[in-house]
Design a protein around this motif. Sequence first.
Motif, PDB file in Angstrom:
ATOM      1  N   LYS A   5       0.859  -1.335  -0.043  1.00 15.67           N
ATOM      2  CA  LYS A   5       0.070  -0.097  -0.187  1.00 15.67           C
ATOM      3  C   LYS A   5       0.937   1.335   0.123  1.00 15.67           C
ATOM      4  O   LYS A   5       1.749   1.294   0.713  1.00 15.67           O
ATOM      5  N   PHE A   6       0.543   2.018  -1.049  1.00 14.87           N
ATOM      6  CA  PHE A   6       1.164   3.482  -0.991  1.00 14.87           C
ATOM      7  C   PHE A   6       0.372   4.541  -1.006  1.00 14.87           C
ATOM      8  O   PHE A   6      -0.655   4.564  -1.548  1.00 14.87           O
ATOM      9  N   SER A  10       3.645   9.144  -1.353  1.00 13.79           N
ATOM     10  CA  SER A  10       4.402   8.019  -1.695  1.00 13.79           C
ATOM     11  C   SER A  10       4.312   7.950  -3.353  1.00 13.79           C
ATOM     12  O   SER A  10       4.971   7.714  -4.121  1.00 13.79           O
ATOM     13  N   VAL A  11       3.177   8.564  -3.725  1.00 14.10           N
ATOM     14  CA  VAL A  11       2.781   8.711  -5.215  1.00 14.10           C
ATOM     15  C   VAL A  11       2.530  10.102  -5.530  1.00 14.10           C
ATOM     16  O   VAL A  11       1.845  10.384  -6.511  1.00 14.10           O
ATOM     17  N   VAL A  20       8.651   4.208  -5.796  1.00 11.57           N
ATOM     18  CA  VAL A  20       7.379   3.164  -5.568  1.00 11.57           C
ATOM     19  C   VAL A  20       7.730   1.899  -6.411  1.00 11.57           C
ATOM     20  O   VAL A  20       7.814   0.744  -6.076  1.00 11.57           O
ATOM     21  N   CYS A  38      -2.973   1.916  -4.054  1.00 11.80           N
ATOM     22  CA  CYS A  38      -2.570   3.391  -4.173  1.00 11.80           C
ATOM     23  C   CYS A  38      -3.550   4.271  -3.557  1.00 11.80           C
ATOM     24  O   CYS A  38      -4.931   4.430  -3.895  1.00 11.80           O
ATOM     25  N   GLU A 125      -8.305   8.864  -6.678  1.00 16.84           N
ATOM     26  CA  GLU A 125      -7.646   7.480  -6.818  1.00 16.84           C
ATOM     27  C   GLU A 125      -7.664   6.498  -7.979  1.00 16.84           C
ATOM     28  O   GLU A 125      -6.872   6.099  -8.334  1.00 16.84           O
ATOM     29  N   SER A 128      -4.754   8.203 -10.208  1.00 14.27           N
ATOM     30  CA  SER A 128      -3.415   7.965  -9.625  1.00 14.27           C
ATOM     31  C   SER A 128      -3.136   6.490 -10.086  1.00 14.27           C
ATOM     32  O   SER A 128      -2.147   6.113 -10.721  1.00 14.27           O
ATOM     33  N   CYS A 129      -4.216   5.892  -9.526  1.00 14.49           N
ATOM     34  CA  CYS A 129      -3.860   4.245 -10.270  1.00 14.49           C
ATOM     35  C   CYS A 129      -3.961   3.789 -11.338  1.00 14.49           C
ATOM     36  O   CYS A 129      -3.103   2.927 -11.778  1.00 14.49           O
ATOM     37  N   ILE A 132      -0.342   4.938 -12.369  1.00 20.12           N
ATOM     38  CA  ILE A 132       0.677   4.030 -11.781  1.00 20.12           C
ATOM     39  C   ILE A 132       0.498   2.415 -12.489  1.00 20.12           C
ATOM     40  O   ILE A 132       1.807   2.024 -12.617  1.00 20.12           O
ATOM     41  N   SER A 206      -7.707   4.199   2.345  1.00 20.46           N
ATOM     42  CA  SER A 206      -6.756   3.401   1.382  1.00 20.46           C
ATOM     43  C   SER A 206      -6.102   2.255   2.206  1.00 20.46           C
ATOM     44  O   SER A 206      -5.921   1.087   1.688  1.00 20.46           O
TER      45      SER A 206
END
Length: 217
Positions: A5-6, A10-11, A20, A38, A125, A128-129, A132, A206
């Motif tokens: 989990k980040f 972290s992101v 990461v 994330c 989210e 972001s995900c 990533i 999260s």
Amino acid sequence: MKVLKFGGTSVGSSEAILAVIRIVKSMKSDTGKTIIVCSAMHGVTAALIDLIDNAVRGKSVSSELKALEVKHYEVVRKLLEVKRHNHALLGLKLMFNELEELLTGIKAIGEASMRVRDKVLSYGELLSCFMISHFINQNCGEALFVDTRKLIRTDSNFGKANVNTPVTRKLINKYLDENVAQYYVCTGFIASNGQGDTTTLGRGGSDYTAAIIAAAT
């Protein structure tokens, strides 16, 4: 299977995301499957809350929304190979278009219910995900972007929904059985109710998402 989990910090930048990627590479699961949960990029959730509030007040949100768009695009352009740009940027653009439509609707009626707020906040989210997952796919191995609204079922207590654990466990395991990949990049914080409406899991959501998935697997 491992669950990593980040959080948002972290992101939160290109440099942080590179860290990461290094961690993900070093934590490769012997079973061949690693789940990566994330948060939204640092500051994005707060920015989305401000966008909602300003839209409710009838203010223009175009410049602030554009700044969020640029923030994500810049990371993609910095970390992805040029040949991979189109798919990643198009996916992000479609999400920003949806977000703009939601904010336009909020501005038009001058209010935002908790249900609508959860919908808007989910984009932190999702953006972001999605992004990533492309970085992991390029640098680590086959990666799937997982929208956990399809996996985590809750009640309709928008803003801090309660998880239906038996149903959620079945959905998670069914998904993992039917979708084979080395890495699964999962959205933290967000879920959905029985009617398909977006819900959120509250503060620390999260972390909760990662715990839910780990317990199910």
